[in-house]
Structure formats: C-alpha cells, structure tokens
Scaffold this active site. Structure first.
Site, short mmCIF file in Angstrom:
data_model
loop_
_atom_site.label_atom_id
_atom_site.label_comp_id
_atom_site.label_asym_id
_atom_site.label_seq_id
_atom_site.Cartn_x
_atom_site.Cartn_y
_atom_site.Cartn_z
N SER A 17 0.83 -1.21 0.00
CA SER A 17 0.00 0.00 0.00
C SER A 17 0.86 1.26 0.00
CB SER A 17 -0.90 0.02 1.24
OG SER A 17 -1.54 1.28 1.32
N LYS B 89 -14.06 -3.40 1.72
CA LYS B 89 -14.86 -2.17 1.65
C LYS B 89 -16.34 -2.40 1.95
CE LYS B 89 -11.76 0.31 -1.41
NZ LYS B 89 -11.61 1.16 -2.58
N GLY C 235 -17.03 -2.33 -16.61
CA GLY C 235 -16.90 -2.99 -15.31
C GLY C 235 -18.09 -2.65 -14.45
N ALA C 236 -18.47 -3.58 -13.58
CA ALA C 236 -19.63 -3.32 -12.72
C ALA C 236 -19.40 -3.88 -11.32
CB ALA C 236 -20.89 -3.92 -13.35
N GLY C 237 -18.14 -3.90 -10.87
CA GLY C 237 -17.82 -4.31 -9.51
C GLY C 237 -17.83 -3.08 -8.60
N ALA D 253 -15.51 -0.96 -7.81
CA ALA D 253 -14.83 0.24 -8.33
C ALA D 253 -15.77 1.04 -9.23
CB ALA D 253 -13.57 -0.16 -9.10
N ARG E 192 -18.85 -7.33 -18.80
CA ARG E 192 -18.80 -8.68 -19.35
C ARG E 192 -20.07 -9.45 -18.96
NH1 ARG E 192 -13.62 -11.79 -17.23
NH2 ARG E 192 -14.82 -11.61 -15.31
N THR E 193 -20.43 -9.35 -17.68
CA THR E 193 -21.69 -9.95 -17.21
C THR E 193 -22.72 -8.83 -17.19
OG1 THR E 193 -20.32 -11.35 -15.80
CG2 THR E 193 -22.70 -11.36 -15.36
N GLY F 47 -4.47 5.34 -12.97
CA GLY F 47 -5.24 5.82 -11.83
C GLY F 47 -4.40 6.24 -10.63
P1 ATR Z 1 -15.16 -5.94 -6.68
O1 ATR Z 1 -14.69 -6.71 -5.50
O2 ATR Z 1 -14.44 -4.68 -6.95
O3 ATR Z 1 -16.64 -5.75 -6.74
P2 ATR Z 1 -15.43 -7.81 -8.79
O4 ATR Z 1 -16.83 -8.06 -8.35
O5 ATR Z 1 -14.50 -8.94 -8.99
O6 ATR Z 1 -14.69 -6.83 -7.85
O7 ATR Z 1 -15.57 -6.94 -10.11
C1 ATR Z 1 -14.56 -6.74 -10.98
C2 ATR Z 1 -15.13 -6.22 -12.30
O8 ATR Z 1 -14.14 -6.39 -13.30
C3 ATR Z 1 -16.35 -6.99 -12.77
O9 ATR Z 1 -17.19 -6.08 -13.45
C4 ATR Z 1 -15.75 -8.00 -13.73
O10 ATR Z 1 -16.62 -8.47 -14.72
P3 ATR Z 1 -17.69 -9.65 -14.40
O11 ATR Z 1 -18.78 -9.00 -13.63
O12 ATR Z 1 -18.11 -10.13 -15.73
O13 ATR Z 1 -16.91 -10.67 -13.60
C5 ATR Z 1 -14.68 -7.14 -14.36
N1 ATR Z 1 -13.61 -7.91 -14.99
C6 ATR Z 1 -12.61 -8.59 -14.38
N2 ATR Z 1 -11.79 -9.14 -15.30
C7 ATR Z 1 -12.29 -8.79 -16.51
C8 ATR Z 1 -11.89 -9.04 -17.87
N3 ATR Z 1 -10.80 -9.77 -18.14
N4 ATR Z 1 -12.63 -8.51 -18.85
C9 ATR Z 1 -13.74 -7.78 -18.58
N5 ATR Z 1 -14.17 -7.51 -17.33
C10 ATR Z 1 -13.46 -8.01 -16.32
#
Ligand code: ATR
Length: 276
Positions: free
Chosen positions: A15, A66, A127-129, A131, A152-153, A243
């Site tokens: 960190s 988090k 991305g939809a995690g 972050a 992706r999902t 970033g």
């Molecule tokens: P967090 O803990 O931050 O919520 P996460 O749920 O693992 O982390 O989310 C990571 C994000 O990166 C997700 O949107 C993931 O896509 P999926 O929802 O389809 O899993 C995305 N991600 C990770 N690796 C990826 C890749 N190689 N290509 C596209 N999206 C990716």
C-alpha cells in the site's frame, strides 16, 4: 498526543497510503501517524475494533474489506450509501462513521489534475464491480451528455444502472448496454473500472470501439502502462491515463474528512510517480 490512523486490507504490504499520508501530514503540519495493518480475511471487524480500542482515530479500508466496512458503520455519508462501500472510517464519540472518497478522487484527478471537463461529454464505464459502483453517482453529478455502463456480465451493469438514479432533473439516467450494442461506438471518455489490469489482462470490451478522439482512463496503475492503456494508445486514443492520481486524490479527500485540511496533491503525485 499523536493521532493514529491506518490503512487496513489484505494484502497490504504494498500500500502506498502510509507514504501519501505522511507527505500530507508533513505539508499540513498535522501531528498524525499512519500505519498499514494486515487483517486476516475472517477478522476484519475484530482488527478494526482493536485499533479503536488502542485509541485509533480513523482508517482507510482497501480490498477486500470495503463492503464489510460499510456493514459495520453506525452512520454513513450519502455518498457511501450510494456507493454501497466505505473506504474511510472515522471513530468518534464511540461511533463508527463511514464515508467513501474514491469517486471524489476520480473526479478530482480527471478534472483537476488532467484538465478534462466532464460536463457535456459522453462517458463509457467498463466494469460493474465495487470500483465502478463508487464512480457512477459522482460522474452523473458532473452532468455528462451520456453515462453508459457495460460489463462482461451484463446483468451486473443493468443492476447498477437501476440502483444509481439521478439526484436532480438536470442529470441523465445511466444507460446499461451490452458490448454488442456498443460495437463501433465512440465516447469522449472511456474508464476501465474492471479488475482486469490487476491480473495484467486486457478487459473484454465492445468490438471495434472507436478511440481516436477518446480520453481513456484506467483506474489501476503500475510502473509500466497497463495493457488497457497500451491498447488505447495503439488504437489512437487522444489521451491515456492510469489511476495513480485517483489514489492520491482519494487519500487527500480522506485526509480532509479527518483533519479538515485539504492537502496540496500535485507535488505528492509527482513524488509517487517517481517512486513507482
Ligand atoms: P469488486 O470486488 O471490486 O466488486 P469484482 O466483483 O471482482 O470486484 O468486479 C470486478 C469487475 O471487473 C467486474 O465487473 C468484472 O466483470 P464480471 O462481472 O463479468 O466478472 C470485471 N472484470 C474482471 N476481469 C475482466 C476481464 N478480463 N474482462 C472484462 N471484465 C473483467
């Protein structure tokens, strides 16, 4: 007496937060200490409570805690509620107050450090995690012409777009689109909020996305440009950024939350860049 702060995560050894906060404290003349604490994966809450018992004033929270931090707060700021996650804890009057500074950090980096005005621009977030979720409401507040999320999902992107609704009439609704729907499309700003760069992978993206007038931003950072940044450059992106500035700016916002002093970030960002 020196006020104690720390960042908590797992892993935590790499960190940069202790160094950043030490710079802020020196600059602002604030008497604080700031440590890095490794919490066992199943002992996050216990570790936080020990830190509080030892007189700790506040903590930054990083992966993977988090959401657990969010769950243990007595009070949450509006932005933390919207993000569904907390990266800044303040311990006061026997209570745990939760906040998130990630979204603000991203906006201050893009607008303040990089000079890209978001208002009226079209934005695609991939991305939809966690972050991605933390950035949507702050981006919407900057009044972009369009804010699109794709993942992706797809179902996860659709869920986030449904969750984060405009706070006033001026703001647009977030659109969730599939990669197929976005093939050959063009955006002013493309943000990689996936975790792909963490594993040194190029995220899946809409086919044939047009980048030649696009500002591309990877929320990750590394000594060398990420694959996403390289891809963007090869496809003629107008500008490319990692970033690291977001990291410094979210730290500055946490410092402000705790100490009421907004540190100067430009010189700290230069130092952190040099030390990568
Ligand atoms: P967090 O803990 O931050 O919520 P996460 O749920 O693992 O982390 O989310 C990571 C994000 O990166 C997700 O949107 C993931 O896509 P999926 O929802 O389809 O899993 C995305 N991600 C990770 N690796 C990826 C890749 N190689 N290509 C596209 N999206 C990716």
């Amino acid at each position: 007496m020196t006020d104690r702060y720390a960042v908590i995560g797992n892993p935590i050894a790499h960190s940069k937060s202790p160094q950043i906060h030490a710079e802020f404290a020196k600059q602002a003349g604030e008497d604080i200490s700031y440590a890095a604490i490794l919490a066992p994966l199943n002992e996050f809450e216990k570790t936080v409570r020990e830190f509080i018992a030892g007189g700790g004033k506040g903590m930054n929270v990083t992966l993977p805690f988090k959401q657990q931090a969010y769950a243990m707060c007595n009070e949450l700021t509006e932005r933390a509620q919207l993000a569904g996650a907390v990266n800044t804890l303040t311990f006061s009057g026997g209570k745990i107050l939760g906040d998130t500074t990630d979204g603000k950090g991203l906006i201050r980096d893009i607008i303040g450090n990089l000079g890209f005005d978001i208002e009226g621009k079209s934005i695609l977030v991939i991305g939809a995690g966690g972050a991605a979720r933390g950035t949507l409401a702050p981006l919407l507040r900057c009044n972009p012409s369009r804010l699109v999320i794709a993942n992706r999902t797809h179902a996860k992107a659709a869920e986030l777009a449904r969750l984060i609704t405009p706070q006033d009439k001026k703001q647009k609704h977030i659109e969730a689109k599939t990669f197929e729907q976005l093939a050959s499309e063009k955006f002013d700003l493309l943000i990689n909020a996936t975790s792909a760069s963490l594993t040194n992978a190029l995220p899946e993206m809409p086919k044939n996305i047009q980048l030649n007038q696009t500002f591309t931003y990877d929320m990750m950072y590394a000594k060398l440009p990420t694959l996403f940044m390289k891809f963007a450059k090869q496809h003629g992106a107008a500008r490319v950024s990692d970033g690291l500035g977001m990291l410094v700016e979210q730290a500055a916002e946490s410092f402000f939350v705790w100490r009421g002093v907004r540190p100067e970030t430009k010189s700290v960002l230069i130092k952190m860049r040099a030390a990568l």
